[in-house]
Motif scaffolding. Structure first.
Motif, PDB file in Angstrom:
ATOM      1  N   MET A  10     -33.772   6.143  16.084  1.00 47.21           N
ATOM      2  CA  MET A  10     -32.408   5.885  16.530  1.00 47.21           C
ATOM      3  C   MET A  10     -31.958   7.033  17.445  1.00 47.21           C
ATOM      4  O   MET A  10     -32.057   8.201  17.088  1.00 47.21           O
ATOM      5  N   SER A  11     -31.496   6.688  18.629  1.00 46.10           N
ATOM      6  CA  SER A  11     -31.087   7.733  19.564  1.00 46.10           C
ATOM      7  C   SER A  11     -29.628   8.123  19.329  1.00 46.10           C
ATOM      8  O   SER A  11     -28.816   7.335  18.874  1.00 46.10           O
ATOM      9  N   SER A  12     -29.333   9.361  19.665  1.00 45.66           N
ATOM     10  CA  SER A  12     -27.989   9.877  19.453  1.00 45.66           C
ATOM     11  C   SER A  12     -27.033   9.344  20.516  1.00 45.66           C
ATOM     12  O   SER A  12     -27.454   8.868  21.572  1.00 45.66           O
ATOM     13  N   ILE A  13     -25.745   9.443  20.214  1.00 46.11           N
ATOM     14  CA  ILE A  13     -24.722   9.053  21.187  1.00 46.11           C
ATOM     15  C   ILE A  13     -24.902   9.876  22.452  1.00 46.11           C
ATOM     16  O   ILE A  13     -24.830   9.346  23.561  1.00 46.11           O
ATOM     17  N   MET A  14     -25.179  11.161  22.306  1.00 48.22           N
ATOM     18  CA  MET A  14     -25.344  12.037  23.449  1.00 48.22           C
ATOM     19  C   MET A  14     -26.486  11.562  24.344  1.00 48.22           C
ATOM     20  O   MET A  14     -26.326  11.456  25.561  1.00 48.22           O
ATOM     21  N   LYS A  28     -27.760   8.614  24.618  1.00 50.20           N
ATOM     22  CA  LYS A  28     -27.403   7.335  25.254  1.00 50.20           C
ATOM     23  C   LYS A  28     -26.504   7.557  26.466  1.00 50.20           C
ATOM     24  O   LYS A  28     -26.657   6.906  27.492  1.00 50.20           O
ATOM     25  N   LEU A  29     -25.566   8.472  26.336  1.00 48.99           N
ATOM     26  CA  LEU A  29     -24.640   8.730  27.438  1.00 48.99           C
ATOM     27  C   LEU A  29     -25.300   9.487  28.582  1.00 48.99           C
ATOM     28  O   LEU A  29     -24.901   9.348  29.734  1.00 48.99           O
ATOM     29  N   GLN A  30     -26.305  10.293  28.284  1.00 45.67           N
ATOM     30  CA  GLN A  30     -26.973  11.093  29.312  1.00 45.67           C
ATOM     31  C   GLN A  30     -28.068  10.333  30.054  1.00 45.67           C
ATOM     32  O   GLN A  30     -28.748  10.916  30.881  1.00 45.67           O
ATOM     33  N   HIS A  31     -28.250   9.081  29.762  1.00 42.40           N
ATOM     34  CA  HIS A  31     -29.285   8.299  30.436  1.00 42.40           C
ATOM     35  C   HIS A  31     -28.736   6.943  30.880  1.00 42.40           C
ATOM     36  O   HIS A  31     -29.302   5.907  30.563  1.00 42.40           O
ATOM     37  N   ARG A  32     -27.638   6.991  31.601  1.00 39.17           N
ATOM     38  CA  ARG A  32     -27.013   5.768  32.115  1.00 39.17           C
ATOM     39  C   ARG A  32     -27.182   5.722  33.625  1.00 39.17           C
ATOM     40  O   ARG A  32     -27.213   6.761  34.289  1.00 39.17           O
ATOM     41  N   THR A  33     -27.275   4.529  34.176  1.00 41.34           N
ATOM     42  CA  THR A  33     -27.318   4.352  35.623  1.00 41.34           C
ATOM     43  C   THR A  33     -26.481   3.149  36.028  1.00 41.34           C
ATOM     44  O   THR A  33     -26.324   2.199  35.251  1.00 41.34           O
ATOM     45  N   ILE A  51     -25.494   5.797  40.735  1.00 38.18           N
ATOM     46  CA  ILE A  51     -24.860   6.812  39.891  1.00 38.18           C
ATOM     47  C   ILE A  51     -25.734   6.931  38.657  1.00 38.18           C
ATOM     48  O   ILE A  51     -26.126   5.931  38.048  1.00 38.18           O
ATOM     49  N   THR A  52     -26.049   8.160  38.281  1.00 35.88           N
ATOM     50  CA  THR A  52     -26.832   8.399  37.076  1.00 35.88           C
ATOM     51  C   THR A  52     -26.254   9.599  36.334  1.00 35.88           C
ATOM     52  O   THR A  52     -25.711  10.510  36.950  1.00 35.88           O
ATOM     53  N   THR A  53     -26.397   9.578  35.026  1.00 36.30           N
ATOM     54  CA  THR A  53     -25.925  10.698  34.202  1.00 36.30           C
ATOM     55  C   THR A  53     -27.046  11.690  33.903  1.00 36.30           C
ATOM     56  O   THR A  53     -26.900  12.535  33.024  1.00 36.30           O
ATOM     57  N   ASP A  54     -28.133  11.610  34.636  1.00 43.72           N
ATOM     58  CA  ASP A  54     -29.233  12.554  34.468  1.00 43.72           C
ATOM     59  C   ASP A  54     -28.917  13.827  35.255  1.00 43.72           C
ATOM     60  O   ASP A  54     -28.990  13.830  36.489  1.00 43.72           O
ATOM     61  N   PRO A  55     -28.562  14.927  34.575  1.00 41.74           N
ATOM     62  CA  PRO A  55     -28.154  16.135  35.299  1.00 41.74           C
ATOM     63  C   PRO A  55     -29.308  16.827  36.023  1.00 41.74           C
ATOM     64  O   PRO A  55     -29.082  17.601  36.955  1.00 41.74           O
ATOM     65  N   SER A  75     -16.434   3.565  26.055  1.00 38.74           N
ATOM     66  CA  SER A  75     -17.512   3.233  25.118  1.00 38.74           C
ATOM     67  C   SER A  75     -17.608   4.230  23.966  1.00 38.74           C
ATOM     68  O   SER A  75     -18.441   4.058  23.074  1.00 38.74           O
ATOM     69  N   MET A  76     -16.772   5.256  23.970  1.00 40.22           N
ATOM     70  CA  MET A  76     -16.817   6.296  22.926  1.00 40.22           C
ATOM     71  C   MET A  76     -15.871   5.891  21.787  1.00 40.22           C
ATOM     72  O   MET A  76     -14.662   6.091  21.882  1.00 40.22           O
ATOM     73  N   PRO A  77     -16.397   5.323  20.698  1.00 38.23           N
ATOM     74  CA  PRO A  77     -15.552   4.740  19.660  1.00 38.23           C
ATOM     75  C   PRO A  77     -14.704   5.740  18.872  1.00 38.23           C
ATOM     76  O   PRO A  77     -13.708   5.347  18.269  1.00 38.23           O
ATOM     77  N   TYR A  78     -15.079   7.007  18.861  1.00 34.89           N
ATOM     78  CA  TYR A  78     -14.341   7.993  18.079  1.00 34.89           C
ATOM     79  C   TYR A  78     -13.539   8.951  18.952  1.00 34.89           C
ATOM     80  O   TYR A  78     -13.029   9.960  18.465  1.00 34.89           O
ATOM     81  N   LEU A  79     -13.416   8.620  20.233  1.00 35.58           N
ATOM     82  CA  LEU A  79     -12.717   9.486  21.170  1.00 35.58           C
ATOM     83  C   LEU A  79     -11.252   9.647  20.774  1.00 35.58           C
ATOM     84  O   LEU A  79     -10.560   8.673  20.517  1.00 35.58           O
ATOM     85  N   ARG A  80     -10.812  10.879  20.704  1.00 31.51           N
ATOM     86  CA  ARG A  80      -9.406  11.172  20.411  1.00 31.51           C
ATOM     87  C   ARG A  80      -8.599  11.344  21.688  1.00 31.51           C
ATOM     88  O   ARG A  80      -7.441  10.952  21.762  1.00 31.51           O
TER      89      ARG A  80
END
Length: 196
Positions: free
Chosen positions: A1-5, A7-12, A20-24, A133-138
């Motif tokens: 199971m991959s972490s939330i982090m 998942k967010l760091q590998h979007r295009t 646009i990509t989240t690959d730094p 998409s961040m379900p726990y975002l405050r």
């Protein structure tokens, strides 16, 4: 199971010849520092390459690239090294986040040659898609000194509102959220004041 982090760091996202990509790791640090040295990025200044690399690795970055026409069809299969040689870096949006409860948007930049094409709106919309998409975002947050263009833009694209607060009279309890700030040595205005 991959972490939330992860998942967010590998979007295009793709649109026409743009990616646009989240690959730094794809962000060319020299090119980014050149942008940070320009008047277009008035809120920041260049950093030593290793410091910039660490900054990007410790952030959620949205790099914007113009792809070579031959790369567009194969964008999903494009390896990082291929993208570096066939794509031109033209913009960034950087988020400081714990990937769960808080995200701070900063360093939104589009190369001036590409402005006016809707790419900034698309870039920030991709950021907003991730935020939603961040379900726990405050809270999501950003700072801007550009009341004429940026405030209406972020209100429209991201649903942001200007945080209004007031300090209590005679030291009493204030109203609204208190956002506190202290400028550090890296703030461009500190260097300007020191050289005056």
């Amino acid at each position: 199971m991959s972490s939330i982090m992860s998942k967010l760091q590998h979007r295009t996202w793709t649109k026409d010849v743009y990616l646009i990509t989240t690959d730094p790791s794809l962000i060319p640090i020299k090119t980014l520092n050149e942008a940070f040295a320009s008047e277009d990025v008035y809120w920041a200044k260049p950093l030593p390459e290793q410091v910039m690399r660490e900054t990007l690795q410790n952030s959620l970055c949205f790099g914007l690239y113009e792809l070579d026409q031959s790369t567009v069809a194969d964008v999903e299969d494009t390896a990082s090294t291929e993208l570096e040689s066939t794509g031109s870096f033209i913009g960034i949006a950087r988020c400081i986040t714990d990937f769960i409860t808080f995200i701070y948007l900063t360093d939104v930049y589009i190369n001036p040659l590409y402005q006016g094409k809707g790419l900034g709106t698309w870039l920030v919309s991709c950021v907003q898609e991730v935020i939603e998409s961040m379900p726990y975002l405050r809270r999501s947050l950003l700072f801007t000194g550009d009341w004429k263009r940026s405030v209406p833009f972020y209100e429209k694209i991201m649903g942001m509102t200007v945080l209004e607060s007031g300090k209590g009279k005679d030291g009493g309890i204030g109203q609204g959220l208190a956002v506190l700030m202290r400028k550090g040595k890296g703030d461009p205005s500190i260097e300007t004041a020191a050289n005056s």
